[in-house]
Write a protein that holds these residues in place. Structure first.
Motif, PDB file in Angstrom:
ATOM      1  N   VAL A   1       0.841  -1.188   0.000  1.00  0.00           N
ATOM      2  CA  VAL A   1       0.000   0.000   0.000  1.00  0.00           C
ATOM      3  C   VAL A   1       0.882   1.246   0.000  1.00  0.00           C
ATOM      4  CG1 VAL A   1      -1.753   1.295   1.268  1.00  0.00           C
ATOM      5  CG2 VAL A   1      -1.852  -1.205   1.203  1.00  0.00           C
ATOM      6  N   CYS A   2       0.614   2.168  -0.924  1.00  0.00           N
ATOM      7  CA  CYS A   2       1.386   3.407  -1.033  1.00  0.00           C
ATOM      8  C   CYS A   2       0.438   4.584  -0.870  1.00  0.00           C
ATOM      9  CB  CYS A   2       2.101   3.484  -2.377  1.00  0.00           C
ATOM     10  SG  CYS A   2       3.275   2.143  -2.652  1.00  0.00           S
ATOM     11  N   LYS A   3       0.573   5.308   0.227  1.00  0.00           N
ATOM     12  CA  LYS A   3      -0.295   6.450   0.502  1.00  0.00           C
ATOM     13  C   LYS A   3       0.063   7.647  -0.368  1.00  0.00           C
ATOM     14  CE  LYS A   3      -2.607   4.488   3.850  1.00  0.00           C
ATOM     15  NZ  LYS A   3      -4.055   4.171   3.689  1.00  0.00           N
ATOM     16  N   SER A   4       1.349   7.898  -0.559  1.00  0.00           N
ATOM     17  CA  SER A   4       1.804   9.067  -1.305  1.00  0.00           C
ATOM     18  C   SER A   4       2.284   8.657  -2.678  1.00  0.00           C
ATOM     19  CB  SER A   4       2.940   9.776  -0.550  1.00  0.00           C
ATOM     20  OG  SER A   4       2.546  10.102   0.771  1.00  0.00           O
ATOM     21  N   ARG A   5       2.169   9.555  -3.642  1.00  0.00           N
ATOM     22  CA  ARG A   5       2.626   9.255  -5.000  1.00  0.00           C
ATOM     23  C   ARG A   5       4.147   9.202  -5.042  1.00  0.00           C
ATOM     24  NH1 ARG A   5       0.416  14.364  -4.855  1.00  0.00           N
ATOM     25  NH2 ARG A   5       1.684  16.158  -5.533  1.00  0.00           N
ATOM     26  N   GLY A   6       4.657   8.536  -6.040  1.00  0.00           N
ATOM     27  CA  GLY A   6       6.107   8.415  -6.151  1.00  0.00           C
ATOM     28  C   GLY A   6       6.494   7.549  -7.320  1.00  0.00           C
ATOM     29  N   VAL A   7       7.735   7.095  -7.313  1.00  0.00           N
ATOM     30  CA  VAL A   7       8.235   6.199  -8.348  1.00  0.00           C
ATOM     31  C   VAL A   7       8.928   5.023  -7.674  1.00  0.00           C
ATOM     32  CG1 VAL A   7       8.548   7.941 -10.151  1.00  0.00           C
ATOM     33  CG2 VAL A   7      10.390   7.491  -8.533  1.00  0.00           C
ATOM     34  N   ILE A   8       8.938   3.914  -8.379  1.00  0.00           N
ATOM     35  CA  ILE A   8       9.637   2.732  -7.901  1.00  0.00           C
ATOM     36  C   ILE A   8      10.666   2.335  -8.952  1.00  0.00           C
ATOM     37  CG2 ILE A   8       7.688   1.362  -8.728  1.00  0.00           C
ATOM     38  CD1 ILE A   8       8.531  -0.894  -6.976  1.00  0.00           C
ATOM     39  N   HIS A   9      11.896   2.099  -8.496  1.00  0.00           N
ATOM     40  CA  HIS A   9      12.981   1.703  -9.394  1.00  0.00           C
ATOM     41  C   HIS A   9      13.303   0.220  -9.296  1.00  0.00           C
ATOM     42  CE1 HIS A   9      13.685   6.083  -8.754  1.00  0.00           C
ATOM     43  NE2 HIS A   9      13.930   6.053 -10.043  1.00  0.00           N
ATOM     44  N   GLY A  10      12.807  -0.436  -8.266  1.00  0.00           N
ATOM     45  CA  GLY A  10      13.099  -1.856  -8.123  1.00  0.00           C
ATOM     46  C   GLY A  10      12.630  -2.382  -6.782  1.00  0.00           C
ATOM     47  N   LEU A  11      13.040  -3.610  -6.492  1.00  0.00           N
ATOM     48  CA  LEU A  11      12.665  -4.284  -5.257  1.00  0.00           C
ATOM     49  C   LEU A  11      13.904  -4.545  -4.423  1.00  0.00           C
ATOM     50  CD1 LEU A  11      10.283  -6.947  -6.859  1.00  0.00           C
ATOM     51  CD2 LEU A  11       9.599  -4.812  -5.752  1.00  0.00           C
ATOM     52  N   ALA A  12      13.845  -4.194  -3.161  1.00  0.00           N
ATOM     53  CA  ALA A  12      14.916  -4.518  -2.229  1.00  0.00           C
ATOM     54  C   ALA A  12      14.628  -5.877  -1.616  1.00  0.00           C
ATOM     55  CB  ALA A  12      15.015  -3.454  -1.136  1.00  0.00           C
TER      56      ALA A  12
ATOM     57  N   GLN B   1      12.492   3.876 -18.014  1.00  0.00           N
ATOM     58  CA  GLN B   1      12.079   4.880 -17.041  1.00  0.00           C
ATOM     59  C   GLN B   1      11.577   4.155 -15.796  1.00  0.00           C
ATOM     60  OE1 GLN B   1      12.436   8.017 -16.998  1.00  0.00           O
ATOM     61  NE2 GLN B   1      13.019   8.478 -19.107  1.00  0.00           N
ATOM     62  N   PRO B   2      11.595   4.815 -14.642  1.00  0.00           N
ATOM     63  CA  PRO B   2      11.045   4.190 -13.448  1.00  0.00           C
ATOM     64  C   PRO B   2       9.525   4.084 -13.554  1.00  0.00           C
ATOM     65  CG  PRO B   2      11.661   6.462 -12.999  1.00  0.00           C
ATOM     66  CD  PRO B   2      12.165   6.151 -14.378  1.00  0.00           C
ATOM     67  N   LEU B   3       8.944   3.294 -12.666  1.00  0.00           N
ATOM     68  CA  LEU B   3       7.496   3.091 -12.651  1.00  0.00           C
ATOM     69  C   LEU B   3       6.853   4.122 -11.730  1.00  0.00           C
ATOM     70  CD1 LEU B   3       4.917   1.522 -13.274  1.00  0.00           C
ATOM     71  CD2 LEU B   3       5.533  -0.073 -11.444  1.00  0.00           C
ATOM     72  N   TYR B   4       6.069   5.010 -12.313  1.00  0.00           N
ATOM     73  CA  TYR B   4       5.380   6.038 -11.529  1.00  0.00           C
ATOM     74  C   TYR B   4       4.044   5.488 -11.026  1.00  0.00           C
ATOM     75  CZ  TYR B   4       2.881  10.360 -10.392  1.00  0.00           C
ATOM     76  OH  TYR B   4       2.169  11.324  -9.729  1.00  0.00           O
ATOM     77  N   PHE B   5       3.655   5.894  -9.816  1.00  0.00           N
ATOM     78  CA  PHE B   5       2.343   5.523  -9.288  1.00  0.00           C
ATOM     79  C   PHE B   5       1.742   6.719  -8.566  1.00  0.00           C
ATOM     80  CE2 PHE B   5       5.602   4.338  -6.222  1.00  0.00           C
ATOM     81  CZ  PHE B   5       5.139   4.915  -5.053  1.00  0.00           C
ATOM     82  N   PRO B   6       0.423   6.913  -8.652  1.00  0.00           N
ATOM     83  CA  PRO B   6      -0.224   8.039  -7.981  1.00  0.00           C
ATOM     84  C   PRO B   6      -0.445   7.744  -6.504  1.00  0.00           C
ATOM     85  CG  PRO B   6      -1.847   6.769  -9.201  1.00  0.00           C
ATOM     86  CD  PRO B   6      -0.510   6.145  -9.493  1.00  0.00           C
ATOM     87  N   SER B   7      -0.944   8.730  -5.782  1.00  0.00           N
ATOM     88  CA  SER B   7      -1.226   8.533  -4.364  1.00  0.00           C
ATOM     89  C   SER B   7      -2.345   7.512  -4.180  1.00  0.00           C
ATOM     90  CB  SER B   7      -1.614   9.869  -3.719  1.00  0.00           C
ATOM     91  OG  SER B   7      -2.726  10.436  -4.383  1.00  0.00           O
ATOM     92  N   ASP B   8      -2.355   6.898  -3.000  1.00  0.00           N
ATOM     93  CA  ASP B   8      -3.356   5.877  -2.663  1.00  0.00           C
ATOM     94  C   ASP B   8      -3.353   4.743  -3.682  1.00  0.00           C
ATOM     95  OD1 ASP B   8      -4.245   7.207  -0.344  1.00  0.00           O
ATOM     96  OD2 ASP B   8      -5.506   8.516  -1.549  1.00  0.00           O
ATOM     97  N   SER B   9      -2.152   4.269  -4.000  1.00  0.00           N
ATOM     98  CA  SER B   9      -2.008   3.163  -4.942  1.00  0.00           C
ATOM     99  C   SER B   9      -1.678   1.869  -4.210  1.00  0.00           C
ATOM    100  CB  SER B   9      -0.891   3.456  -5.956  1.00  0.00           C
ATOM    101  OG  SER B   9      -1.200   4.551  -6.768  1.00  0.00           O
ATOM    102  N   GLU B  10      -1.861   0.781  -4.915  1.00  0.00           N
ATOM    103  CA  GLU B  10      -1.416  -0.529  -4.446  1.00  0.00           C
ATOM    104  C   GLU B  10      -0.438  -1.088  -5.465  1.00  0.00           C
ATOM    105  OE1 GLU B  10      -4.938  -2.852  -3.911  1.00  0.00           O
ATOM    106  OE2 GLU B  10      -5.303  -2.097  -1.880  1.00  0.00           O
ATOM    107  N   LEU B  11       0.726  -1.483  -4.988  1.00  0.00           N
ATOM    108  CA  LEU B  11       1.734  -2.107  -5.847  1.00  0.00           C
ATOM    109  C   LEU B  11       1.675  -3.605  -5.660  1.00  0.00           C
ATOM    110  CD1 LEU B  11       4.796   0.264  -5.310  1.00  0.00           C
ATOM    111  CD2 LEU B  11       3.113   0.324  -7.149  1.00  0.00           C
TER     112      LEU B  11
END
Length: 776
Positions: free
Chosen positions: A639-650, A718-728
């Motif tokens: 669950v991602c409350k704030s928008r952002g980008v993801i570059h990979g998985l740790a 490019q990185p994966l952008y997601f908006p606020s209140d998203s689910e990855l």
């Protein structure tokens, strides 16, 4: 109680701490500081100073050009053409910045009155030309860094993203001219009223910053939106300065003071390999041009001013450099915070800092023979081996208490599988001495060079108490218990010890190796150390690593850069997932346990002998499926409350070395000796352990180009952008074909648009590491 902070240093400690590089900026400075003024600034305790590149004369000349261009545009009748004003080159009247010995100690400050975001072509064109002239000239003079004021409005506030995109393009053009300078974008951390640039621009749109102050809520991510557009347009080139309010630097008594969150943020930033700079704005010192003062000034350090990249070098400023002459409360407070930094540990100074965000290919322990220096690095971590020794001690004690039979008439038989240079062998012997329980130790190692070292260790350190065997552990038949002249008879092992774990637990083929040697373990009472391990993942944002991987792919020709699980000491990152009920920030991907059940071992044997038709990934990929029991898959939701980008998985792991067979805690669980590299668990389970860095699974996102159906994928990453209140949604597989093991992974972003409907807003390609698989 209110305090004023002295700039004097304590001489009580020689501990090496992160060094603060603090500069001074005066927004009312319109000319380059003189030699005398520059010396005063340095002697006040600052390390660098900003300088305007051009003067008010230049601004006035540009204003006249602007007014003239507007008049021409308003009087022009032909709508099919447009006015294209030309800014003529800088003249001696336009600047007081010239090449000097100390010029490299300046940080240039581009004119804040230009408007690169303006929708008016004349304004935008003039602003872009001014920036290019200033960057080109400062680059010629030897200035190493230039601060460019950022956009005054973000896309959300302006109602259009055109201005930010236009700004990013202008910066990219300026980079072509500034071949030897760093461009630093000056942005507020968020659009807090009162932080707006006060200098009037060439034109002011109707959407003035004053309107922002009347807003009921402040969206703290609008600045991030702008920064993200700019950095991606610049191919993720690092170099952004964020501004915080100086109002937050004072307490109720009016003395400088930061809250705990701000202090912790500074502490975290100062552990970075590339440490940030601090820039104090409009807080002095007062400068004088008295000739007598010039003789007391030391400007010799000016030529030593480092670039932002040079700041990565861990240095400790001399005490004289950190002594404040002429009290400046804000500077003194920052020096106070500098002294509060935790000293670097010896491990950080010599090793860990250099490994920050440095990509390393995972080890291939079965196909490659490691060098001695690699083993030596592993052995430098006492925490891991202390935990192993504790696990062996507990196993021996409980073995005695439970009166278990031993595979040798007079001792517990311990085999160290994959002994390397023998640190676990030493710990097994020490555990025997501590508990008083006799053991017979076998050291099994396939590396012929390490085998020679083990033989020498047995002669010089272990006193001949260890039997050393050179073989692949999977081919070992067990301890030889028959007399030398008799037919070979092999016994069993009571405790099997190994350190085959990787950053993801199973990524160095620990399951396959331990499966292969399990046949020597006593079937009813044998113990495996470790007994189980789990893999965990979390989506992260890490622009620095993404830029590095992208460069390897596009410039270095590494076609597998985005398909390689990299081992890396993650440092400059953000965990994008929130802590939500049933959806943690770090989630379990899968688990392995040892020893395997007899039913599983029988199935493996049947598949190897051809007694089973069909199977999973292994058989369909050309194998017989003998290793399919070690395939895994998971599907996780973050669950991602704030928008952002993801570059990979740790990726991280936890391991249970030994679980008590007779004791219970108050909660009914059995005590365990554990290892963990999970960020929120390592301090509780294995504090200060540094043997394993996390693993990083990069994402690649290829965008479709709608030129003509069918759409095709563009190679640009490019990185994966997601908006606020998203689910990855993260889907991962551990795949095998009986000859090798690899991973496959992908991420999809969803957003709820109603209580019943969820839409997909983005997703990555399916990444797979088969071409760089771990060979069995």
């Amino acid at each position: 109680m209110a305090h004023e902070y002295s700039g004097q240093d304590s001489d009580s400690s020689d501990d090496i701490r992160p060094a603060f590089h603090i500069g001074q900026h005066d927004s009312t400075r319109f000319e380059t500081v003189t030699n005398t003024q520059y010396g005063q600034i340095l002697n006040s305790g600052f390390r660098f100073v900003t300088t305007p590149i051009t003067t008010t004369h230049f601004q006035e000349r540009i204003a006249e050009l602007f007014d003239d261009s507007l008049l021409r545009a308003n009087s022009q009748q032909n709508v099919g053409s447009r006015i294209d004003p030309i800014v003529t080159p800088i003249t001696p009247k336009d600047t007081t910045l010239f090449p000097e010995v100390y010029t490299s100690g300046f940080v240039g400050y581009a004119s804040p009155w230009i408007d690169l975001c303006s929708p008016n072509h004349i304004v935008a064109s003039i602003s872009r030309q001014v920036l290019n002239l200033e960057v080109d000239y400062a680059n010629f003079c030897g200035v190493r860094s230039i601060i460019v004021p950022g956009p005054r409005e973000d896309s959300v506030q302006a109602g259009s993203g055109r201005g930010i995109a236009q700004y990013a393009r202008a910066i990219r053009e300026a980079l072509l001219l500034g071949t030897r300078v760093n461009l630093i974008i000056h942005l507020p951390m968020y659009r807090e009223p009162g932080l707006e640039e006060k200098v009037a621009q060439l034109s002011i749109s109707d959407n003035t910053p004053d309107k922002l102050q009347s807003a009921k809520e402040i969206d703290i991510f609008t600045s991030w939106d702008s920064w993200h557009v700019i950095r991606t347009s610049l191919e993720n080139t690092p170099g952004t300065a964020f501004q915080g309010s100086t109002d937050e630097m004072t307490n109720q008594a009016g003395h400088p003071s930061l809250g705990r969150p701000h202090q912790e943020l500074i502490h975290a930033y100062m552990r970075l390999k590339h440490t940030p700079y601090f820039l104090l704005c409009d807080v002095g010192p007062e400068l004088q041009d008295e000739p007598a003062v010039e003789q007391t000034i030391d400007t010799s350090s000016a030529s030593q001013f480092p670039t932002l990249e040079d700041a990565a070098v861990v240095t400790q400023p001399a005490k004289s450099d950190r002594r404040v002459r002429g009290h400046n409360a804000y500077l003194a407070y920052l020096r106070h915070l500098e002294r509060l930094q935790e000293p670097y540990t010896e491990l950080e100074l010599n090793t860990l800092t250099n490994f920050q965000d440095w990509l390393q290919s995972p080890l291939q322990p079965l196909s490659d023979n490691l060098e001695s220096v690699t083993y030596e690095v592993f052995e430098g971590d006492p925490v891991k081996y202390n935990q192993y020794e504790t696990a062996i001690e507990e196993a021996l004690r409980e073995w005695s208490e439970l009166k278990k039979p031993t595979s040798s008439p007079d001792a517990v038989v311990i085999a160290v599988a994959g002994s390397g240079r023998g640190p676990l062998v030493t710990r097994a012997l020490q555990a025997s001495e501590t508990t008083g329980i006799p053991v017979k130790v076998w050291a099994v190692e396939k590396n012929p060079n390490a085998y020679v070292y083990l033989l020498r260790q047995n002669q010089t350190v272990w006193g001949g108490r260890v039997t050393v065997v050179k073989t692949d552990m999977r081919a070992w038949k067990g301890p030889l218990i028959s007399p030398p002249d008799a037919p070979a008879v092999h016994g069993k092992v009571d405790i099997l010890v190994s350190e085959l774990l990787g950053s993801f637990g199973d990524n160095e083929l620990s399951p396959e190796c331990l499966d292969g040697i399990q046949h020597v373990l006593a079937p009813d009472h044998g113990i495996s150390i470790p007994s189980s391990y789990t893999a965990h993942v979390s989506p992260i944002s890490t622009p620095r690593l993404f830029a590095d991987i992208k460069n390897r792919r596009e410039q270095g020709g590494d076609v597998n850069a985005f398909n390689t699980p990299w081992v890396v000491r993650l440092f400059a990152l953000d965990f994008v997932a929130a802590r939500a009920p049933d959806h943690g920030r770090f989630q379990l991907a899968w688990e392995f346990e040892h020893p395997l059940s007899q039913a599983t071992m029988d199935t493996v044997a049947a598949r190897r002998s051809g007694g089973v038709v069909g199977g999973g990934g292994g058989s369909m990929a050309g194998g017989v499926g003998a290793n399919d029991h070690n395939a895994r898959e998971c599907h996780l939701t973050f669950v991602c409350k704030s928008r952002g980008v993801i570059h990979g998985l740790a990726g991280y792991f936890e391991a249970v070395l030994y679980e008590s067979q007779i004791e219970e805690n108050e909660d009914g669980n059995k005590p365990m000796v554990e290892l963990s590299i999970l960020p929120d668990m390592i301090d509780r389970k294995s504090k200060d352990m540094v043997s394993w860095f996390p693993i990083f699974f990069p994402l690649k996102v290829s965008y479709s180009s709608p030129i003509s159906p069918p759409y095709f994928l563009v190679g640009r990453r490019q990185p994966l952008y997601f908006p606020s209140d998203s689910e990855l949604e993260v889907t991962m597989w551990r795949q095998t074909d009986d000859a090798k093991v690899w991973y496959e992974w992908m991420v999809e972003a969803y957003r709820w648009v109603s209580e019943m409907e969820r839409i997909k807003v983005g997703g990555s390609d399916l990444c797979r590491s088969r071409d760089v698989a771990c060979l069995m």
